[in-house]
Enzyme design. Structure first.
Site, mmCIF file in Angstrom:
data_model
loop_
_atom_site.group_PDB
_atom_site.id
_atom_site.type_symbol
_atom_site.label_atom_id
_atom_site.label_comp_id
_atom_site.label_asym_id
_atom_site.label_seq_id
_atom_site.Cartn_x
_atom_site.Cartn_y
_atom_site.Cartn_z
ATOM 1 N N PHE A 249 0.363 -17.490 -7.565
ATOM 2 C CA PHE A 249 -0.004 -15.797 -7.460
ATOM 3 C C PHE A 249 -1.323 -15.462 -7.110
ATOM 4 O O PHE A 249 -1.571 -14.440 -6.394
ATOM 5 C CB PHE A 249 0.594 -15.251 -8.928
ATOM 6 C CG PHE A 249 -0.164 -14.183 -9.190
ATOM 7 C CD1 PHE A 249 0.759 -12.787 -8.877
ATOM 8 C CD2 PHE A 249 -0.916 -13.582 -10.185
ATOM 9 C CE1 PHE A 249 0.362 -11.457 -8.846
ATOM 10 C CE2 PHE A 249 -1.451 -12.352 -10.487
ATOM 11 C CZ PHE A 249 -0.673 -11.350 -9.832
ATOM 12 N N ARG B 47 -10.742 9.073 5.827
ATOM 13 C CA ARG B 47 -11.504 8.344 4.531
ATOM 14 C C ARG B 47 -12.281 7.229 5.337
ATOM 15 O O ARG B 47 -11.969 6.500 6.129
ATOM 16 C CB ARG B 47 -10.205 7.759 3.940
ATOM 17 C CG ARG B 47 -9.152 8.757 3.532
ATOM 18 C CD ARG B 47 -8.116 8.123 2.817
ATOM 19 N NE ARG B 47 -8.493 7.948 1.285
ATOM 20 C CZ ARG B 47 -7.953 6.997 0.329
ATOM 21 N NH1 ARG B 47 -7.039 6.245 0.926
ATOM 22 N NH2 ARG B 47 -8.321 6.946 -0.731
#
Ligand code: PS7
Ligand code: MN
Ligand code: MN
Ligand code: MN
Ligand code: MN
Ligand code: MN
Length: 359
Positions: free
Chosen positions: A269, A209
């Site tokens: 986060f 890939r």
């Protein structure tokens, strides 16, 4: 700071956290400490997209089967009892799909507005992934222009950012102004995805890939495989420098975005992955090892970054400045990207100086 209470969880909720831990090294801890309002929605958002990505990544799946699964995943995620056991045995996250019924069960309990966001992003990402999987299959080429490269990063990461920003604003944990500056959100996703694509180049090459755009690598080598030949190491390093430069242009917008976060758990986060990304960019910069094996920042650096990214924007700016300076120092005058990299490092430092002047 919030801690999930496992004693109050249903068996399917427990199962979701089990698959979260199983499928993510970097996101699992920060997701588990999210504000309770967004804990389950974002955990499930992650698991749905991780499921989608497992299908995208599975090179043993026939494109005839893969394409409809990707395009239809936003409907699959609402079919009671759906599971998938046809992933290749080596697919690292196949267990999640084998038990996907648990994720579907929990999704039904998510508040309507949050659910609509998750479904909308899943549909857009699945279709984007399908377009690229088809192109790779039929033309056997992979990404051509820088524009195509950035569109791929939009599908797999910019859209994640869009969904997250909409969730933060919907739950009143971020400044609604972020919605009118979607370019800032886009940079947050682009930065993480580009760093991932630079770092994973060897692993992805082994999987046949390619995400580095031809428009960039063709300036340095004639064939993609030549980038991995030890004889071409200097050319390969120059090529990776241009990839790093392309990623580095998002740094200021990422800092600007983080200024719009109101809740500490949401700040942690979003900030931890960004700090890890700039540290990883420094690690890969002018590092020949990326063409030989998978490299990662050390456990010690990761711990330090966790501590620093859970304070406030000023400390995260200090982290960005530190790594921008390291990249600046490592920059090689014989590299054709030398001037542009030097200028971009300078711009990042200047930008930080305007928000937090040193004296
Ligand atoms: C919903 C938290 C915060 C405005 C699975 C977080 C794979 C880099 O495949 O696992 O191992 O090489 O290292 C995450 C923006 C997405 C972008 C994208 C969903 C930040 C499926 C992360 C994560 C937006 C497509 C994981 C983009 O890397 O990759 C949630 C703001 C998934 C974010 C993929 C990559 C993420 C990625 P792999 P990793
Ligand atoms: Mn993928
Ligand atoms: Mn993947
Ligand atoms: Mn199950
Ligand atoms: Mn990757
Ligand atoms: Mn991987």
């Amino acid at each position: 700071v919030h801690r999930r209470d496992a004693s109050k969880e249903t068996p399917t909720e427990k199962s979701c956290f089990h698959y979260l831990k199983l499928t993510s090294r970097s996101f699992s801890a920060v997701i588990q400490e999210l504000n309770p309002e967004l804990l389950m929605p974002i955990c499930l958002f992650y698991l749905v997209l991780r499921g989608l990505d497992t299908i995208e990544d599975d090179m043993t799946l026939d494109i005839k089967e893969k394409e409809p699964l990707l395009r239809d995943f936003h409907n699959i995620m609402e079919q009671d009892g759906w599971t998938f056991d046809k992933s290749g045995p080596n697919e690292k996250d196949r267990e999640l799909l084998v038990h996907f019924d648990d994720i579907i069960f929990e999704l039904k309990k998510v508040k309507k507005p949050y659910y609509a966001i998750i479904k909308d992003i899943t549909e857009k990402m699945g279709n984007g992934m399908a377009d690229y999987a088809l192109n790779a299959e039929h033309n056997n080429v992979g990404v051509g222009t820088i524009k195509e490269y950035e569109l791929y990063c939009h599908y797999v990461a910019g859209l994640v950012g869009e969904g997250l920003t909409r969730l933060f604003v919907e739950s009143n944990l971020a400044n609604p102004q972020l919605l009118v500056r979607m370019d800032l959100t886009e940079s947050m996703g682009q930065f993480l995805q580009k760093v991932n694509i630079i770092r994973d180049v060897h692993e992805d090459w082994l999987d046949k890939r390619r995400f580095w755009p031809r428009e960039i690598w063709s300036k340095y080598v004639d064939n993609w495989d030549d980038l991995f030949a030890p004889a071409n190491r200097e050319k390969a390093l120059q090529c990776s420098s241009e990839m790093v430069l392309n990623g580095l242009k998002h740094a200021e917008e990422c800092l600007f975005y983080m200024a719009g976060i109101r809740d500490q758990s949401v700040f942690n986060f979003v900030a931890i992955p960004q700090s890890m990304a700039i540290a990883t960019l420094d690690l890969v910069f002018r590092n020949p090892a990326i063409f030989e094996r998978n490299i990662k920042i050390t456990k010690g650096d990761a711990c330090q970054l966790m501590i620093e990214s859970t304070q406030n924007l000023r400390v995260v700016c200090d982290v960005f400045r530190k790594y921008a300076r390291r990249i600046h120092k490592k920059n090689d005058p014989r590299d054709p990207n030398f001037l542009a990299i030097s200028a971009q490092c300078g711009k990042i430092e200047q930008f930080i100086e305007t928000i937090f002047p040193t004296q």
